[in-house]
Motif scaffolding. Structure first.
Motif, PDB file in Angstrom:
ATOM      1  N   GLY A   1      60.655  -6.028  23.560  1.00 19.97           N
ATOM      2  CA  GLY A   1      59.684  -6.514  24.533  1.00 19.97           C
ATOM      3  C   GLY A   1      58.512  -5.564  24.679  1.00 19.97           C
ATOM      4  N   ASN A   2      57.900  -5.581  25.844  1.00 16.85           N
ATOM      5  CA  ASN A   2      56.750  -4.721  26.104  1.00 16.85           C
ATOM      6  C   ASN A   2      57.187  -3.269  26.215  1.00 16.85           C
ATOM      7  OD1 ASN A   2      54.976  -6.929  26.218  1.00 16.85           O
ATOM      8  ND2 ASN A   2      55.563  -7.327  28.349  1.00 16.85           N
ATOM      9  N   ILE A   3      56.581  -2.423  25.405  1.00 13.73           N
ATOM     10  CA  ILE A   3      56.912  -1.005  25.386  1.00 13.73           C
ATOM     11  C   ILE A   3      55.918  -0.239  26.254  1.00 13.73           C
ATOM     12  CG2 ILE A   3      57.048   1.032  23.893  1.00 13.73           C
ATOM     13  CD1 ILE A   3      59.384  -0.834  23.546  1.00 13.73           C
ATOM     14  N   ASP A   4      56.423   0.742  26.970  1.00 13.69           N
ATOM     15  CA  ASP A   4      55.558   1.618  27.755  1.00 13.69           C
ATOM     16  C   ASP A   4      54.651   2.382  26.791  1.00 13.69           C
ATOM     17  OD1 ASP A   4      54.381   3.452  29.386  1.00 13.69           O
ATOM     18  OD2 ASP A   4      56.230   4.232  30.262  1.00 13.69           O
ATOM     19  N   GLU A   5      53.354   2.130  26.858  1.00 20.15           N
ATOM     20  CA  GLU A   5      52.411   2.688  25.883  1.00 20.15           C
ATOM     21  C   GLU A   5      52.006   4.132  26.194  1.00 20.15           C
ATOM     22  OE1 GLU A   5      51.688   1.331  23.130  1.00 20.15           O
ATOM     23  OE2 GLU A   5      52.489  -0.681  23.486  1.00 20.15           O
ATOM     24  N   ARG A   6      52.442   4.668  27.333  1.00 15.50           N
ATOM     25  CA  ARG A   6      52.075   6.043  27.639  1.00 15.50           C
ATOM     26  C   ARG A   6      52.643   6.978  26.586  1.00 15.50           C
ATOM     27  NH1 ARG A   6      54.179   6.327  33.734  1.00 15.50           N
ATOM     28  NH2 ARG A   6      55.807   5.107  32.692  1.00 15.50           N
ATOM     29  N   PRO A   7      51.878   7.996  26.144  1.00 13.84           N
ATOM     30  CA  PRO A   7      52.366   8.883  25.077  1.00 13.84           C
ATOM     31  C   PRO A   7      53.609   9.653  25.510  1.00 13.84           C
ATOM     32  CG  PRO A   7      50.370   9.772  26.082  1.00 13.84           C
ATOM     33  CD  PRO A   7      50.536   8.398  26.622  1.00 13.84           C
ATOM     34  N   GLU A   8      54.415  10.003  24.539  1.00 16.26           N
ATOM     35  CA  GLU A   8      55.653  10.733  24.825  1.00 16.26           C
ATOM     36  C   GLU A   8      55.342  12.168  25.237  1.00 16.26           C
ATOM     37  OE1 GLU A   8      59.805  11.977  22.538  1.00 16.26           O
ATOM     38  OE2 GLU A   8      57.950  11.734  21.406  1.00 16.26           O
ATOM     39  N   VAL A   9      55.970  12.612  26.302  1.00 16.02           N
ATOM     40  CA  VAL A   9      55.920  14.018  26.679  1.00 16.02           C
ATOM     41  C   VAL A   9      57.226  14.626  26.169  1.00 16.02           C
ATOM     42  CG1 VAL A   9      55.776  15.680  28.556  1.00 16.02           C
ATOM     43  CG2 VAL A   9      54.537  13.504  28.731  1.00 16.02           C
ATOM     44  N   ARG A  10      57.122  15.376  25.108  1.00 13.95           N
ATOM     45  CA  ARG A  10      58.329  15.855  24.435  1.00 13.95           C
ATOM     46  C   ARG A  10      58.854  17.101  25.139  1.00 13.95           C
ATOM     47  NH1 ARG A  10      59.202  15.331  18.060  1.00 13.95           N
ATOM     48  NH2 ARG A  10      61.266  16.262  17.896  1.00 13.95           N
TER      49      ARG A  10
ATOM     50  N   PHE B   1      63.144   5.883  22.241  1.00 15.94           N
ATOM     51  CA  PHE B   1      63.213   5.971  20.784  1.00 15.94           C
ATOM     52  C   PHE B   1      61.934   5.450  20.134  1.00 15.94           C
ATOM     53  CE2 PHE B   1      67.551   7.155  21.217  1.00 15.94           C
ATOM     54  CZ  PHE B   1      67.958   7.653  19.991  1.00 15.94           C
ATOM     55  N   TYR B   2      61.329   4.412  20.718  1.00 14.76           N
ATOM     56  CA  TYR B   2      60.108   3.841  20.137  1.00 14.76           C
ATOM     57  C   TYR B   2      58.970   4.856  20.175  1.00 14.76           C
ATOM     58  CZ  TYR B   2      56.657   0.324  18.850  1.00 14.76           C
ATOM     59  OH  TYR B   2      55.683  -0.384  18.195  1.00 14.76           O
ATOM     60  N   LYS B   3      58.870   5.590  21.268  1.00 15.03           N
ATOM     61  CA  LYS B   3      57.809   6.588  21.365  1.00 15.03           C
ATOM     62  C   LYS B   3      57.965   7.684  20.312  1.00 15.03           C
ATOM     63  CE  LYS B   3      56.654   6.015  26.257  1.00 15.03           C
ATOM     64  NZ  LYS B   3      56.588   6.653  27.577  1.00 15.03           N
ATOM     65  N   ARG B   4      59.196   7.957  19.933  1.00 17.40           N
ATOM     66  CA  ARG B   4      59.459   9.015  18.941  1.00 17.40           C
ATOM     67  C   ARG B   4      59.378   8.479  17.508  1.00 17.40           C
ATOM     68  NH1 ARG B   4      62.619  13.736  19.684  1.00 17.40           N
ATOM     69  NH2 ARG B   4      61.766  13.551  21.786  1.00 17.40           N
ATOM     70  N   PHE B   5      59.913   7.258  17.282  1.00 19.84           N
ATOM     71  CA  PHE B   5      60.079   6.784  15.903  1.00 19.84           C
ATOM     72  C   PHE B   5      59.279   5.526  15.569  1.00 19.84           C
ATOM     73  CE2 PHE B   5      64.116   8.853  17.184  1.00 19.84           C
ATOM     74  CZ  PHE B   5      64.033   9.958  16.345  1.00 19.84           C
ATOM     75  N   GLY B   6      58.549   4.970  16.541  1.00 19.01           N
ATOM     76  CA  GLY B   6      57.703   3.809  16.276  1.00 19.01           C
ATOM     77  C   GLY B   6      58.499   2.585  15.877  1.00 19.01           C
ATOM     78  N   ASN B   7      57.881   1.729  15.031  1.00 18.54           N
ATOM     79  CA  ASN B   7      58.523   0.455  14.695  1.00 18.54           C
ATOM     80  C   ASN B   7      59.607   0.580  13.634  1.00 18.54           C
ATOM     81  OD1 ASN B   7      57.032   0.884  12.408  1.00 18.54           O
ATOM     82  ND2 ASN B   7      55.700  -0.900  12.651  1.00 18.54           N
ATOM     83  N   ARG B   8      60.037   1.809  13.351  1.00 15.59           N
ATOM     84  CA  ARG B   8      61.172   2.003  12.444  1.00 15.59           C
ATOM     85  C   ARG B   8      62.500   1.880  13.189  1.00 15.59           C
ATOM     86  NH1 ARG B   8      60.494   1.325   7.266  1.00 15.59           N
ATOM     87  NH2 ARG B   8      62.281   2.691   6.847  1.00 15.59           N
TER      88      ARG B   8
END
Length: 747
Positions: A200-209, A280-287
């Motif tokens: 669904g809709n992913i939180d688009e805010r960048p990851e704070v690692r 996981f999406y913020k770290r690995f994208g659409n993979r």
């Protein structure tokens, strides 16, 4: 070539492969795991089957051997190792091979692929402009419209092409116009498979690692050092709630992916999918992708296809995601490994943790288990050296463990407080509502109305032989008697408490809907959300409720166990556990373990950010060790006390339990068969037999159900008993109307 085929019928007498000839024209297409159409039986009825073996030798007279009719090419072929895994499941958990195959089968029916057609230019822009002018002179208006659409684009967009459906619908072009231009070599038309998107809709805010703390870094480095040295093992991460286990998983996953491997991440509840996928999406994208029961058949088909084609690296989901057909699986992560949802409730009654470890052994992968409250089974294996144990005892960031209060509901009754809210919980709720901070109210309905207790002294009526609560049974709408569903011990429902003589004795239970009504009446100013089985029936229901609560759309979230598993809400500073006793007296030998786990998990939802948290545990048994140690977040002392009980009563993990469920529409046959099997079980040395006794649900849809339990330290002996019972049922003529289900270490 000959193929061994399992027929798609779950009947014991057909639970064996049948050999078929592979027609010459199909030899290059057939494979282990192929789904095929075959003629079956005297009438040559067309059936579906699965190829489980291929050979060049005939087992029977070739003149009498039938041929495969068709190979169903659409669908994902089961990998040969997954078929081997299905066989292992059948042998270790008791089921038909067909049922086991269906557990690991990625696709159960034919799904229509989604195809997107794209129109690409086959000439330069200058040439297209020249052709456009020619068509305009000839008054070929439709052709001009399409070429004008291309000529409006910049060079990058020009080469990217136009969507075919856009051309036909928005530009009002017919298929013949497009085909005519294709034949003139001005355009080309390509068909591209489109995957349905389950995310669904992913939180688009960048990851704070976050930076790993000392314990997290030690855990990551140790597991990865093993992995790089080609050491494959099973690891148990025992980390307190909020200790950053997910960040540890992600660091390990990241390295494994860099080594060219693929990863499965199991989570216990669909409700956790949104939060885990976001991270996981913020770290690995659409993979990454997800797999769970709320996806459409098409979405599931597409994700399995992407996994098989190597187009994703990480699959996230509940139990069924374990069978993702990755070609190069390198790691399986099981979050909240203690959770009961990893145990299948339908035959074959496998446990995802054990099957994951077996699959990992077959393909050379590692397994990482994680929990704030590990299962006693897993912790015992870690203590025995079978798993490698890592401890995370610090909360990530600046968060501190909440203050926990145990409220004795017997004292509330003495103080004439008949509300479901103790005086302390009522006071703290009013305080949080004034401060605009959020509240979670947890009602553990496991064991709902499943025991009888005294409100005056807290006494629970239990079995003197099995150390579990007796289950109430009603006759004409009233509880008439109490029974143990392990050994069959039975007593009449008493009129008063046998311990203190109080008349306040009855079956115990309350629902979330009732709690919601009481909350709204007592706190009319509060906005309330409820999350349980009734409010989460829609496809995105879990996600919608959690999003609403996360952004502050409600002051109070009321829910069952799904709200206490892994969720992270920064503004939650108060958690109320309304009735810890519900799971404590569920009639299960794991009752204390489940109570400790759920209570500890619930406590962990409060104070996860910079605001301090408080937890109120309401119970009639405040002195019970599972409640006391949960309040202290003291797993080790709980484990030490619990394992002593298991040793005394020879319960898992010290021993093993085989449950045999006898089902028949004939009550006498069910009773007779259950007794015969119990007598056969008693012939085995070192096996303690309990029952036969009526199952917890003794009759369902006119089918009578009887249970027998066998306890033995040697799992192999119990498997032998299971095999001998299957053989007995295959050979006997007297109980053709009966069938058996088996379960191991599951009650």
């Amino acid at each position: 070539m000959f193929a061994d085929v399992i027929i798609d019928i779950s009947v014991k007498s057909l639970d064996r492969p049948f050999q078929y000839i592979v027609p010459e024209e199909m030899e290059f297409d057939v494979d282990i795991g192929s789904v095929v159409k075959i003629p079956f039986g005297m009438g040559n009825r067309t059936m579906t089957g699965y190829v489980v073996g291929l050979s060049g030798e005939a087992k029977f007279d070739i003149s009498k051997t039938k041929s495969i009719l068709e190979i169903i090419k659409q669908g994902v072929v089961v990998e040969s190792h997954l078929l081997s895994l299905a066989y292992w499941i059948k042998e270790n958990y008791g089921s038909t091979m067909n049922d086991a195959i269906k557990s690991v089968m990625p696709v159960k029916r034919e799904i229509k692929e989604q195809i997107k057609r794209v129109i690409y230019p086959a000439v330069s822009m200058d040439k297209m402009r020249e052709k456009r002018d020619e068509f305009e002179k000839k008054h070929n208006k439709a052709r001009v419209r399409l070429l004008d659409e291309f000529l409006k684009l910049d060079k990058t967009a020009y080469n990217a092409g136009l969507d075919y459906s856009y051309a036909t619908k928005k530009l009002s072009l017919t298929a013949s116009v497009i085909e005519g231009l294709r034949k003139l070599d001005i355009i080309t038309v390509d068909a591209i498979q489109q995957y349905r998107n389950p995310i669904g809709n992913i939180d688009e805010r960048p990851e704070v690692r976050p930076v790993l703390n000392r314990e997290q870094k030690h855990t990551v480095d140790s597991i990865l050092n093993d992995y790089i040295r080609d050491v494959r093992g099973t690891y148990l991460i025992h980390g307190i709630t909020g200790s950053g286990k997910t960040e540890v998983y992600m660091n390990i996953v990241e390295k494994v992916i860099c080594l060219g491997k693929q990863v499965i991440v199991l989570i216990p509840e669909i409700s956790l999918t949104f939060q885990m996928v976001n991270r996981f999406y913020k770290r690995f994208g659409n993979r990454i992708s997800v797999m769970h029961s709320r996806l459409s058949a098409g979405e599931r088909f597409d994700q399995y296809t992407r996994a098989k084609n190597g187009e994703i690296d990480v699959m996230i989901g509940p139990r069924s995601a374990l069978f993702t057909p990755f070609q190069n699986l390198g790691l399986i992560v099981i979050d909240e490994e203690h959770d009961s949802s990893y145990q299948s409730e339908m035959p074959p009654k496998y446990h995802a943790r054990e099957v994951a470890i077996q699959r990992a052994k077959m393909v050379g992968a590692s397994v990482v288990l994680g929990s704030a409250t590990p299962s006693v089974d897993s912790y015992y294996k870690a203590m025995q050296g079978e798993y490698r144990l890592f401890e995370l005892n610090e909360r990530a960031g600046n968060a501190v463990y909440p203050s926990v209060y145990i409220e004795d509901l017997r004292e509330e009754l003495k103080a004439k407080n008949y509300s479901i809210f103790s005086r302390r919980l009522d006071e703290l709720m009013r305080d949080r509502l004034e401060k605009k901070e959020q509240i979670m109210l947890f009602l553990n309905r496991r064991g709902f109305a499943g025991f009888v207790s005294c409100r005056q002294c807290g006494e629970v009526l239990g079995c003197p032989h099995c150390s579990v609560a007796l289950k109430p049974h009603s006759v004409n709408g009233r509880v008439s008697y109490l029974m143990c569903h392990y050994c069959g011990y039975k007593i009449q429902m008493p009129d008063k408490c046998p311990s203190c003589g109080s008349l306040y004795i009855s079956s115990f239970g309350i629902g979330t809907q009732q709690v919601e009504q009481m909350v709204k009446k007592r706190f009319p100013q509060a906005d309330v959300l409820r999350m349980d089985a009734d409010t989460t029936t829609g496809k995105n229901a879990h996600e919608n409720i959690l999003k609403e609560y996360s952004k502050g759309g409600a002051d109070i979230l009321i829910g069952t166990q799904m709200i206490v598993k892994g969720h992270d809400f920064a503004n939650v500073t108060l958690v109320g556990i309304l009735a810890a006793d519900l799971s404590l007296n569920s009639g299960d030998y794991r009752a204390a373990e489940k109570t400790f786990q759920l209570t500890t998990q619930a406590c962990g939802r409060a104070g996860r950010a910079d605001k301090p948290g408080e937890v109120v545990i309401q119970t009639y048994q405040p002195e019970h060790y599972s409640i006391v140690y949960a309040a202290k977040n003291d797993y080790k002392n709980f484990y030490e006390q619990e394992i002593v009980t298991r040793q005394m009563l020879q319960y898992p993990p010290i021993s093993n339990i085989l449950g045999v469920l006898v089902l028949s529409e004939n009550e006498r046959n069910a009773d007779n068969l259950a007794q015969i099997l119990a007598d056969k079980m008693k012939l085995y040395q070192d096996v303690t037999v309990l029952g036969p006794a009526p199952a917890a649900l003794s009759k369902v849809k006119d089918v009578y159900r009887r249970m027998i339990y066998g306890k033995c330290a040697d799992y192999g002996i119990l498997c032998s008993i299971k095999n001998s019972f299957e053989e007995f049922m295959h050979e006997t003529e007297s109980f053709r109307d009966c069938r058996l289900n088996f379960e191991f270490n599951l009650i």
